[in-house]
Design a protein around this motif. Structure first.
Motif, PDB file in Angstrom:
ATOM      1  N   THR A   1       0.815  -1.223   0.000  1.00 22.91           N
ATOM      2  CA  THR A   1       0.000   0.000   0.000  1.00 22.91           C
ATOM      3  C   THR A   1       0.842   1.264   0.000  1.00 22.91           C
ATOM      4  OG1 THR A   1      -0.102   0.096   2.433  1.00 22.91           O
ATOM      5  CG2 THR A   1      -1.791  -1.217   1.304  1.00 22.91           C
TER       6      THR A   1
ATOM      7  N   ALA B   1      -8.893  -5.640   2.163  1.00 20.53           N
ATOM      8  CA  ALA B   1      -8.646  -4.882   0.934  1.00 20.53           C
ATOM      9  C   ALA B   1      -9.345  -3.532   0.965  1.00 20.53           C
ATOM     10  CB  ALA B   1      -9.107  -5.691  -0.276  1.00 20.53           C
ATOM     11  N   ARG B   2     -10.517  -3.478   1.581  1.00 20.45           N
ATOM     12  CA  ARG B   2     -11.232  -2.199   1.668  1.00 20.45           C
ATOM     13  C   ARG B   2     -10.574  -1.264   2.672  1.00 20.45           C
ATOM     14  NH1 ARG B   2     -15.865  -5.570   0.995  1.00 20.45           N
ATOM     15  NH2 ARG B   2     -16.266  -5.653   3.245  1.00 20.45           N
TER      16      ARG B   2
ATOM     17  N   PRO C   1      -6.330  -0.333   0.975  1.00 25.08           N
ATOM     18  CA  PRO C   1      -6.254  -0.478  -0.488  1.00 25.08           C
ATOM     19  C   PRO C   1      -4.814  -0.456  -0.966  1.00 25.08           C
ATOM     20  CG  PRO C   1      -6.965   1.729   0.117  1.00 25.08           C
ATOM     21  CD  PRO C   1      -6.974   0.929   1.386  1.00 25.08           C
ATOM     22  N   MET C   2      -4.489  -1.380  -1.869  1.00 21.52           N
ATOM     23  CA  MET C   2      -3.145  -1.457  -2.418  1.00 21.52           C
ATOM     24  C   MET C   2      -2.889  -0.287  -3.343  1.00 21.52           C
ATOM     25  SD  MET C   2      -2.882  -5.557  -3.191  1.00 21.52           S
ATOM     26  CE  MET C   2      -1.204  -5.414  -3.812  1.00 21.52           C
TER      27      MET C   2
ATOM     28  N   SER D   1      -4.209   0.249  -7.269  1.00 20.25           N
ATOM     29  CA  SER D   1      -5.087  -0.919  -7.342  1.00 20.25           C
ATOM     30  C   SER D   1      -6.539  -0.480  -7.417  1.00 20.25           C
ATOM     31  CB  SER D   1      -4.886  -1.810  -6.114  1.00 20.25           C
ATOM     32  OG  SER D   1      -5.841  -2.827  -6.075  1.00 20.25           O
TER      33      SER D   1
ATOM     34  N   GLN E   1      -8.668  -2.401  -6.109  1.00 22.34           N
ATOM     35  CA  GLN E   1      -9.146  -3.188  -4.976  1.00 22.34           C
ATOM     36  C   GLN E   1      -9.771  -4.507  -5.414  1.00 22.34           C
ATOM     37  OE1 GLN E   1     -11.208  -1.202  -1.798  1.00 22.34           O
ATOM     38  NE2 GLN E   1     -10.372   0.785  -2.343  1.00 22.34           N
TER      39      GLN E   1
ATOM     40  N   ILE F   1      -9.429  -8.156  -5.895  1.00 24.97           N
ATOM     41  CA  ILE F   1      -8.474  -9.086  -5.296  1.00 24.97           C
ATOM     42  C   ILE F   1      -8.078 -10.148  -6.306  1.00 24.97           C
ATOM     43  CG2 ILE F   1      -8.102 -10.781  -3.475  1.00 24.97           C
ATOM     44  CD1 ILE F   1     -10.091  -9.248  -1.776  1.00 24.97           C
TER      45      ILE F   1
ATOM     46  N   TRP G   1      -0.875  -9.863  -3.364  1.00 21.87           N
ATOM     47  CA  TRP G   1      -2.067 -10.386  -2.706  1.00 21.87           C
ATOM     48  C   TRP G   1      -1.801 -11.752  -2.101  1.00 21.87           C
ATOM     49  CZ3 TRP G   1      -5.673  -7.773  -0.801  1.00 21.87           C
ATOM     50  CH2 TRP G   1      -6.188  -6.630  -1.414  1.00 21.87           C
TER      51      TRP G   1
ATOM     52  N   LYS H   1      -2.489 -12.550   1.711  1.00 28.15           N
ATOM     53  CA  LYS H   1      -3.409 -13.625   2.067  1.00 28.15           C
ATOM     54  C   LYS H   1      -2.746 -14.589   3.054  1.00 28.15           C
ATOM     55  CE  LYS H   1      -5.928 -17.561   0.117  1.00 28.15           C
ATOM     56  NZ  LYS H   1      -6.184 -18.367  -1.104  1.00 28.15           N
TER      57      LYS H   1
END
Length: 417
Positions: free
Chosen positions: A299, A328-329, A332-333, A336, A338, A340, A347, A351
């Motif tokens: 991020t 993810a929300r 946020p990357m 991105s 968002q 996935i 990711w 994960k």
């Protein structure tokens, strides 16, 4: 365990060195010496002794006092889980690196050496496949073994890559927790083929004088003079069974079953990687620190550890998929949408880190250790691991192995006879 001197510290010392110091060093460096010499080839014993005498005359040196050339004694790392951290000084360095070292068995015991050799052969392909091929954690991924003179054998698991060291070690731990089942299910026919392969390689005919010299030099350097070492190992190979390999894994390496669990995690942190403080390490679980490092890497934003811990506690009732979507929300990357993509490297790491934070492995119970290292400036993580802040002070708290014992009779004063 002992770090090399940094380039910057050596550069500072160079400013203190004068030409007079260099000249004095040249004049005195060979004033008293102790040397070992191996003569290999078509020589009679008297010719070898004569060659050594010639070297001694060329040096024009006095014998070095015995107390100045004592054989090395290995530090015997006592049971416990220790962490040594070092921050890289190159601001452009991107890669982090970790080496997890497990101390197991006795280096002078042929059965322990052959059992360890078989264990490494089984583990290294599995380790590379999981952490390099599947997880793509870095190019330098491997398993190897070291024997420390008259001390302990060591299994080393290493990974070098851009992920933060805490995450890399968590992935090593994940491999360790699953590897026992690999050994339990390992095929006996495949194991016997592995034994025969190692024995055949050990019995290969040496093709050069250099190869013969290198083989003989190791026991000379170790001061054991065990020139039958290889033959003893080949003989021992025929007696080692798969159950012996599993027993070594469970006795020394498996944190749930190890009777003698001595481990040192060496971490090299890239200057650009967020470096957890001592307060962070004593306050938050490693799984939270690993996840925070992965999030910050993807991020490009700092992560509040308290908020992240609260998120993990809240998401504990969620499925892994739902928790990942929530994460993810909230984080946020960079660059991105968002969406996935769990196959993407970033990711995939997040994960894995999220799963480890939500379902942490039960750590080896180190909190009840009777040894307290706070008097040498060390501190404990949430998991009870001791963080080494000064290598020399830590080594001073550890016992030493005994001196190596020659297995053959040495002939003294051969140059004077």
């Amino acid at each position: 365990m002992v770090p090399f001197a940094s380039a910057s510290s050596l550069e500072q010392l160079l400013d203190q060195v004068t030409i007079k110091d260099v000249q004095k060093h040249i004049e005195t460096v060979f004033s008293a010496v102790y040397f070992k010499m191996l003569v290999v080839g078509n020589f009679e014993p008297a010719e070898a002794a004569d060659a050594a005498q010639q070297v001694n005359q060329m040096l024009k040196s006095q014998p070095l006092p015995a107390h100045s050339h004592m054989p090395s004694r290995m530090v015997n790392i006592e049971p416990g889980h220790y962490i040594y951290r070092h921050m890289g000084e190159d601001p452009n360095m991107l890669n982090n690196a970790v080496v997890a070292t497990f101390y197991c068995g006795i280096a002078t015991n042929p059965t322990d050496r052959t059992t360890m050799a078989l264990l490494v052969q089984i583990a290294k392909d599995q380790f590379f496949d999981q952490l390099r091929t599947k997880e793509q954690l870095g190019y330098n991924v491997g398993a190897s073994t070291n024997s420390f003179n008259s001390g302990r054998l060591a299994l080393k698991l290493r990974v070098q890559g851009e992920s933060n060291p805490t995450y890399l070690l968590q992935r090593i731990d994940s491999f360790i927790y699953g590897f026992q089942q690999v050994l339990v299910e390992f095929d006996t026919v495949q194991f016997n083929a592995l034994v025969n392969s190692i024995a055949s390689k050990a019995n290969e005919q040496l093709t050069s004088v250099d190869a013969e010299a290198n083989r003989m030099w190791t026991p000379i350097e170790e001061a054991t003079y065990d020139f039958a070492r290889l033959a003893d190992e080949v003989e021992s190979l025929q007696r080692v069974r798969l159950d012996d390999v599993l027993d070594m894994w469970d006795r020394y390496i498996n944190p749930h079953t190890a009777v003698t669990y001595a481990r040192v995690d060496s971490q090299l942190w890239a200057a650009k990687t967020s470096y957890p403080s001592a307060t962070d390490m004593t306050t938050w679980p490693e799984s939270i620190l690993a996840l925070a490092g992965c999030l910050e890497s993807e991020t490009h934003m700092p992560v509040d550890l308290s908020d992240l811990s609260h998120f993990i506690n809240t998401a504990a009732t969620q499925s892994n998929t739902d928790a990942l979507a929530l994460l993810a929300r909230q984080y946020p990357m960079a660059n991105s949408t968002q969406v996935i993509d769990e196959t993407a490297s970033g990711w995939s790491k997040i994960k894995n880190a999220l799963n480890m934070a939500m379902h942490p492995h039960n750590q080896h119970a180190l909190q009840d250790s009777e040894t307290n290292f706070t008097h040498v400036g060390m501190y404990q993580t949430m998991e009870g691991k001791w963080v080494i802040t000064d290598v020399d002070k830590f080594k001073a708290t550890q016992p030493l192995h005994g001196l190596p014992v020659p297995v053959i009779k040495l002939i003294p004063n051969i140059l004077t006879k």
